[in-house]
Enzyme design. Structure first.
Site, PDB file in Angstrom:
ATOM      1  N   CYS A  56      55.143  38.023  58.107  1.00  0.00           N
ATOM      2  CA  CYS A  56      54.268  39.018  57.456  1.00  0.00           C
ATOM      3  C   CYS A  56      54.253  38.828  55.938  1.00  0.00           C
ATOM      4  CB  CYS A  56      54.742  40.422  57.817  1.00  0.00           C
ATOM      5  SG  CYS A  56      54.034  41.734  56.804  1.00  0.00           S
ATOM      6  N   GLY A  57      53.072  38.660  55.362  1.00  0.00           N
ATOM      7  CA  GLY A  57      52.939  38.456  53.918  1.00  0.00           C
ATOM      8  C   GLY A  57      53.427  39.638  53.109  1.00  0.00           C
ATOM      9  N   HIS A  58      53.137  40.863  53.557  1.00  0.00           N
ATOM     10  CA  HIS A  58      53.588  42.061  52.844  1.00  0.00           C
ATOM     11  C   HIS A  58      55.119  42.161  52.880  1.00  0.00           C
ATOM     12  CE1 HIS A  58      49.565  43.563  52.220  1.00  0.00           C
ATOM     13  NE2 HIS A  58      49.297  43.450  53.503  1.00  0.00           N
ATOM     14  N   CYS A  59      55.707  41.733  54.008  1.00  0.00           N
ATOM     15  CA  CYS A  59      57.172  41.745  54.117  1.00  0.00           C
ATOM     16  C   CYS A  59      57.793  40.742  53.156  1.00  0.00           C
ATOM     17  CB  CYS A  59      57.592  41.431  55.549  1.00  0.00           C
ATOM     18  SG  CYS A  59      56.961  42.593  56.786  1.00  0.00           S
TER      19      CYS A  59
END
Length: 497
Positions: A56-59
């Site tokens: 996940c990019g946001h993670c």
């Protein structure tokens, strides 16, 4: 011999128990699994837990900030612990705790989970946790403590009250308890009031940008103080990014001037002063926002306003509470005079709403599915001699893309019916003042003679759409009633930038 064996077994059991209880720590963050989850939550009074996915990019963006927050809490000798759960491995744990997206953060206070509503920067995380685990406003009894408190944060709000039991002080504390995304302090000491030359009963917002501080002089009510903090805690001109997006769109100011610039082309330095001067005049009425169009994440925003990168620098006004109404300046120049004139005309209600429209293709009616744009929509859709089925779509919408072959087949099936038109319109590039499209795809039948609009809510199949047309919209309405509680929540909305 028995005694030796007994002691040996006891020691072995202790060793096993210690190994089982051991929790791996990664950059100050507890690595939580199904095996140690209960002990982490039960053995620590306060735990912030992140459920994440490695892909996940946001993670990935949150990870370094999360580690920084853990270090800040450790340095401050805080009892709050940060933990993380790889939800792609601990699937049962994630499901049990209602994880529906990544990252999901949950705060556990004495084993009870509450929603995390803070930001995703290290300071935001720490500030939110400090507020949830202590007093909403830090007591500042000395000048040194006040100085250190102000220096430690980008924005702080301090209440100067000699009587901390006064009505105004109580309101201030209520505000500090309610606004999780800000840091508050309170002081009643004469030396602190004297140091900052602040009168008793004043609320001051200190910040490391713009004018440095703002003093609240109005009536001390919860709503008014919250509004003051919301307005003055943001820079005079806010740069749109992942960290500021929520503050921009969830704030009380719903009228925004958006200035589209290119950082690579040096626009920010070139136009900064031109934007700041008008922003001072309309502070609290219109929020001035800059958007770096070099960022790939912002391409959708350009598209939403009908802009391309070659149009930058450019500016638009948007009114959020009126169905994202947009306004375009007659003069596109980014000068202080022109920006001021544009915003003034908007505030005074002198601007006409700008509606996007594409040029009408020469071959718009060549194929069985006709192409509609803003300029020919009403002429075709409201033809009283014909039934007209219109698909309002978005090029990027997966549901719309899946519908393309079915809709083309539908057009082919009815191509010889001179009393029926099958049409489509890109609703991201064409806007209509009298029709609001809230989701994609939207399929609407405009009935001949009356021009009554009937929206289709059935299965997007050739058979379903055919029945919808042949029954004059009755089939679609019957299906809509039957499926009303089973609506597709995954259909993207038109206002999703």
């Amino acid at each position: 011999m028995r005694s030796f064996v007994g002691e040996f077994c006891f020691a072995a059991l202790c060793l096993v128990a210690a190994c089982l209880a051991k929790i791996e720590i990664d950059e100050g963050v507890l690595v939580v699994t199904k095996d140690n989850f209960d002990s982490v939550i039960q053995d620590n009074e306060f735990v912030l837990l992140e459920f994440y996915a490695p892909w996940c990019g946001h993670c990935k963006a949150l990870a370094p900030e999360y580690a920084k927050a853990a270090k800040k809490l450790e340095d401050a000798k805080s009892t709050v612990k940060l933990g993380k759960v790889d939800a792609t491995i601990e699937t049962q744990l994630a499901e049990k705790h209602g994880v529906r997206g990544y990252p999901t953060l949950k705060f556990y206070r004495k084993g009870t989970a509450i929603e995390y509503t803070g930001g995703r920067q290290a300071d935001d995380i720490v500030n939110w946790l400090n507020k949830k685990t202590g007093s909403p406003a830090k007591d500042l009894p000395t000048v040194d403590e006040a100085n250190a408190f102000i220096e430690a944060h980008n924005v702080v709000v301090i209440g100067f009250f000699k009587d901390v039991t006064s009505d105004a002080a109580k309101v201030f504390l209520e505000v500090s308890n309610a606004m999780d995304d800000h840091v508050f302090g309170i002081t009643s000491t004469d030396e602190v009031l004297k140091e900052y030359e602040i009168e008793d009963g004043k609320i001051v917002l200190f910040k490391k940008f713009d004018e440095g501080k703002a003093v609240y002089d109005g009536e001390v009510t919860i709503k008014d103080v919250q509004n003051f903090i919301s307005v003055y805690s943001l820079p005079l001109v806010v740069e749109f990014n992942q960290d500021t997006a929520q503050k921009i769109f969830s704030g009380d100011i719903k009228s925004h001037l958006l200035v589209f610039l290119s950082n690579a082309a040096g626009h920010f330095e070139k136009y900064r002063d031109e934007i700041h001067e008008p922003a001072k005049k309309y502070r609290g009425e219109v929020l001035f926002v800059t958007i770096d169009c070099d960022a790939t994440d912002h391409e959708r925003i350009l598209e939403f306003f009908g802009l391309k990168k070659e149009d930058v620098p450019a500016m638009r006004l948007i009114q959020l509470e009126q169905d994202m109404a947009k306004y375009k300046p007659e003069n596109p120049e980014i000068t202080a005079e022109n920006v001021l004139e544009f915003v003034t005309a908007f505030v005074e209600g002198k601007l006409k709403r700008h509606l996007l429209t594409q040029d009408l293709p020469e071959d718009w009616d060549k194929n069985p599915v006709k192409v509609l744009v803003g300029t020919n929509f009403h002429e075709i859709a409201y033809d009283k001699e014909k039934d007209v089925l219109v698909e309002f779509y978005a090029p990027w919408c997966g549901h719309c893309q899946q519908l393309v072959p079915i809709y083309d087949q539908l057009g082919e099936r009815f191509k010889d019916n001179d009393k029926l038109v099958i049409a489509k319109m890109d609703a991201t590039a064409n806007e209509l003042e009298d029709i609001k499209v809230s989701s994609f795809p939207t399929l609407t039948l405009y009935k001949k003679e009356t021009n009554q609009a009937v929206e289709y809510s059935g299965d997007r199949t050739l058979e379903g759409l055919t029945k919808f047309i042949e029954t004059g919209g009755e089939y679609g309405q019957a299906v809509e009633e039957a499926q009303e509680e089973d609506e597709d929540d995954d259909v993207p909305r038109k206002d999703e930038l």
